[in-house]
Design an enzyme around this catalytic site. Sequence first.
Site, PDB file in Angstrom:
ATOM      1  N   SER A 130       0.881  -1.275  -0.017  1.00  0.00           N
ATOM      2  CA  SER A 130       0.064   0.048   0.012  1.00  0.00           C
ATOM      3  C   SER A 130       0.580   1.227   0.086  1.00  0.00           C
ATOM      4  O   SER A 130       0.467   2.351   0.531  1.00  0.00           O
ATOM      5  CB  SER A 130      -0.937  -0.077   1.213  1.00  0.00           C
ATOM      6  OG  SER A 130      -0.202  -0.008   2.390  1.00  0.00           O
ATOM      7  N   GLY A 140       1.237   0.943  -5.009  1.00  0.00           N
ATOM      8  CA  GLY A 140       0.196   0.038  -4.475  1.00  0.00           C
ATOM      9  C   GLY A 140      -1.290   0.822  -4.128  1.00  0.00           C
ATOM     10  O   GLY A 140      -2.355   0.384  -4.604  1.00  0.00           O
ATOM     11  N   LYS A 183       9.281  -3.961  -8.816  1.00  0.00           N
ATOM     12  CA  LYS A 183      10.551  -3.768  -9.722  1.00  0.00           C
ATOM     13  C   LYS A 183      11.871  -4.173  -8.942  1.00  0.00           C
ATOM     14  O   LYS A 183      12.286  -3.731  -7.789  1.00  0.00           O
ATOM     15  CB  LYS A 183      10.391  -2.451 -10.428  1.00  0.00           C
ATOM     16  CG  LYS A 183       9.151  -2.170 -11.201  1.00  0.00           C
ATOM     17  CD  LYS A 183       9.182  -1.227 -11.879  1.00  0.00           C
ATOM     18  CE  LYS A 183       8.156  -0.976 -12.995  1.00  0.00           C
ATOM     19  NZ  LYS A 183       7.771   0.384 -13.571  1.00  0.00           N
ATOM     20  N   LYS A 242      15.884  -1.081 -15.249  1.00  0.00           N
ATOM     21  CA  LYS A 242      15.837   0.390 -15.957  1.00  0.00           C
ATOM     22  C   LYS A 242      16.005   1.343 -14.755  1.00  0.00           C
ATOM     23  O   LYS A 242      16.370   2.583 -14.886  1.00  0.00           O
ATOM     24  CB  LYS A 242      14.249   0.523 -16.427  1.00  0.00           C
ATOM     25  CG  LYS A 242      13.186   0.362 -15.353  1.00  0.00           C
ATOM     26  CD  LYS A 242      12.504   1.515 -14.709  1.00  0.00           C
ATOM     27  CE  LYS A 242      11.752   1.178 -13.558  1.00  0.00           C
ATOM     28  NZ  LYS A 242      10.860   1.975 -13.178  1.00  0.00           N
ATOM     29  N   ASN A 267      14.397   7.396  -8.554  1.00  0.00           N
ATOM     30  CA  ASN A 267      16.222   7.061  -8.763  1.00  0.00           C
ATOM     31  C   ASN A 267      16.702   7.926  -9.355  1.00  0.00           C
ATOM     32  O   ASN A 267      17.977   8.646  -8.920  1.00  0.00           O
ATOM     33  CB  ASN A 267      16.259   5.917  -9.567  1.00  0.00           C
ATOM     34  CG  ASN A 267      15.594   4.509  -8.588  1.00  0.00           C
ATOM     35  OD1 ASN A 267      16.179   3.953  -7.704  1.00  0.00           O
ATOM     36  ND2 ASN A 267      14.399   3.985  -8.779  1.00  0.00           N
TER      37      ASN A 267
HETATM   38  N1  LIG Z   1       5.696   4.216  -7.212  1.00  0.00           N
HETATM   39  C1  LIG Z   1       5.869   4.230  -8.364  1.00  0.00           C
HETATM   40  O1  LIG Z   1       5.610   5.356  -9.271  1.00  0.00           O
HETATM   41  C2  LIG Z   1       6.054   2.698  -8.882  1.00  0.00           C
HETATM   42  C3  LIG Z   1       5.684   2.573 -10.242  1.00  0.00           C
HETATM   43  C4  LIG Z   1       5.759   1.519 -10.735  1.00  0.00           C
HETATM   44  C5  LIG Z   1       6.266   0.408 -10.143  1.00  0.00           C
HETATM   45  N2  LIG Z   1       6.629   0.542  -8.775  1.00  0.00           N
HETATM   46  C6  LIG Z   1       7.221  -0.690  -8.040  1.00  0.00           C
HETATM   47  O2  LIG Z   1       6.168  -0.858  -6.912  1.00  0.00           O
HETATM   48  C7  LIG Z   1       6.782  -1.525  -5.727  1.00  0.00           C
HETATM   49  C8  LIG Z   1       6.217  -0.802  -4.775  1.00  0.00           C
HETATM   50  O3  LIG Z   1       6.653   0.523  -4.592  1.00  0.00           O
HETATM   51  P1  LIG Z   1       5.601   1.661  -3.802  1.00  0.00           P
HETATM   52  O4  LIG Z   1       5.808   2.975  -4.730  1.00  0.00           O
HETATM   53  O5  LIG Z   1       4.158   1.162  -4.137  1.00  0.00           O
HETATM   54  O6  LIG Z   1       6.156   1.656  -2.454  1.00  0.00           O
HETATM   55  P2  LIG Z   1       6.686   2.746  -1.673  1.00  0.00           P
HETATM   56  O7  LIG Z   1       8.263   2.946  -1.987  1.00  0.00           O
HETATM   57  O8  LIG Z   1       5.957   4.119  -2.027  1.00  0.00           O
HETATM   58  O9  LIG Z   1       6.416   2.586  -0.201  1.00  0.00           O
HETATM   59  C9  LIG Z   1       7.144   1.758   0.799  1.00  0.00           C
HETATM   60  C10 LIG Z   1       6.305   0.763   1.264  1.00  0.00           C
HETATM   61  O10 LIG Z   1       6.680  -0.289   1.805  1.00  0.00           O
HETATM   62  C11 LIG Z   1       6.207  -0.365   3.213  1.00  0.00           C
HETATM   63  N3  LIG Z   1       7.081  -0.858   4.265  1.00  0.00           N
HETATM   64  C12 LIG Z   1       7.931  -0.195   5.015  1.00  0.00           C
HETATM   65  N4  LIG Z   1       8.624  -0.943   5.775  1.00  0.00           N
HETATM   66  C13 LIG Z   1       8.196  -2.263   5.592  1.00  0.00           C
HETATM   67  C14 LIG Z   1       8.553  -3.382   6.071  1.00  0.00           C
HETATM   68  N5  LIG Z   1       9.372  -3.699   7.360  1.00  0.00           N
HETATM   69  N6  LIG Z   1       7.829  -4.511   5.664  1.00  0.00           N
HETATM   70  C15 LIG Z   1       6.933  -4.469   4.822  1.00  0.00           C
HETATM   71  N7  LIG Z   1       6.320  -3.347   4.069  1.00  0.00           N
HETATM   72  C16 LIG Z   1       7.170  -2.035   4.645  1.00  0.00           C
HETATM   73  C17 LIG Z   1       5.422   0.890   3.627  1.00  0.00           C
HETATM   74  O11 LIG Z   1       4.355   0.572   4.326  1.00  0.00           O
HETATM   75  C18 LIG Z   1       5.167   1.404   2.000  1.00  0.00           C
HETATM   76  O12 LIG Z   1       3.829   0.575   1.601  1.00  0.00           O
HETATM   77  C19 LIG Z   1       8.128  -1.411  -5.983  1.00  0.00           C
HETATM   78  O13 LIG Z   1       8.707  -2.430  -6.365  1.00  0.00           O
HETATM   79  C20 LIG Z   1       8.311  -0.053  -6.943  1.00  0.00           C
HETATM   80  O14 LIG Z   1       9.688  -0.188  -7.519  1.00  0.00           O
HETATM   81  C21 LIG Z   1       6.565   1.851  -8.042  1.00  0.00           C
END
Ligand SMILES: NC(=O)c1ccc[n+]([C@@H]2O[C@H](COP(=O)([O-])OP(=O)(O)OC[C@H]3O[C@@H](n4cnc5c(N)ncnc54)[C@H](O)[C@@H]3O)[C@@H](O)[C@H]2O)c1
Length: 350
Positions: A12, A16, A121, A205, A271
């Site tokens: 989330s 998420g 990713k 990427k 990044n």
């Molecule tokens: N944000 C983007 O624009 C984007 C787009 C496409 C793909 N992604 C990929 O999606 C995936 C998730 O990224 P995001 O942007 O939703 O996350 P994020 O980096 O925004 O947030 C971090 C998440 O990790 C959780 N977290 C923190 N400590 C934790 C722990 N100990 N155990 C479990 N969860 C914990 C937090 O609650 C939060 O939900 C990543 O692989 C990212 O590369 C992100």
Amino acid sequence: MSGCKNVCIVGSGNWGSAIAKIIGKNVAKSSQFDPIVKMWVYEEILNDRKLTDIINTDHENIKYLPGHKLPENVRAVPDITEAANGADLFVFVLPHQFIGPLCDKMKSHVKANAIGISLIKGVDEGPDGLKFISHIIHEKLGIEMSVLMGANIANEVADEKFCESTIGSKNKTHGELFKNLMQTPNFRITVVEESDTVELCGALKNIVAVGAGFCDGLDYGDNTKAAVIRLGLMEMLAFAKLFCKGAVTSATFLESCGVADLVTTCYGGRNRKVAEAFVRRGKSIEELEKDMLNGQKLQGPQTSAEVYRLLKQKNMLDKFPLFVAVYQICYEKRPVTDFITCLQNHPEHV
Ligand SMILES: NC(=O)c1ccc[n+]([C@@H]2O[C@H](COP(=O)([O-])OP(=O)(O)OC[C@H]3O[C@@H](n4cnc5c(N)ncnc54)[C@H](O)[C@@H]3O)[C@@H](O)[C@H]2O)c1
């Protein structure tokens, strides 16, 4: 699989929450899916309130996707076993470092015929080399996995600005089912079979984006960045050919998961932003992650470290100068100006 499918979103954060917004709206309109979506939330306390309570009462993830209402049929659940119970479809979307322990906790609560899709990713290393995150989930939970990757910066998706995405699925029916779950007029999905290539594009990427951030920090212009993108793409393709067991075709690199995601990440992603600050502010990657990202995680430097170790094992470091330079600059104090030298001396083809 048949009947009305229960959906569980595992994660989330920024992405998420953005995908939860889409999924919540889509399931409410479709007879294919149960109208209630459970979303596992890593519990945090914000202003003396639990994040799950905030989401379930105010319908907003104020930490990771502020300013966007989540549909009311998306229910935040802090206990992963409760979230997993009864789900037919799992959407995994959390930083890759947390996936292993979480799967161990949910294992005995996952239905035998459930299926999953990973939006994560990153890659991991195993004793035999590269480990895909979707393979780790498959091995731990015994469920068939697809992946979704693309040029999808979460805030722009949440703003409902048009973009494309790619589902990689070896099983066409599963791919189409997940497409129905997530596609909207402004989030257009193509399904392809080469799921390992799609997943690897999503991980690699981020390394190239760190290189693009170095160029910005060094005040090089758009031409240099275009060269980084092109050379980075060549290394991504060569790396996929080395490490993917199935077919790797350049056509997959022309989908949103390939060139489009690379472009958007090299201009807009976190990044790139942190890598630019790394050059300008001279702090470590870990310090900048804490200072700049408010709990969000960086994937690029960590992926470069995993890729570096794999290439070293195979004696192939010299074939991937861009990936190697990103790792050494982030973690081994190699001067960042060397990044340009590595571009100047890049082999014609890798
Ligand atoms: N944000 C983007 O624009 C984007 C787009 C496409 C793909 N992604 C990929 O999606 C995936 C998730 O990224 P995001 O942007 O939703 O996350 P994020 O980096 O925004 O947030 C971090 C998440 O990790 C959780 N977290 C923190 N400590 C934790 C722990 N100990 N155990 C479990 N969860 C914990 C937090 O609650 C939060 O939900 C990543 O692989 C990212 O590369 C992100």
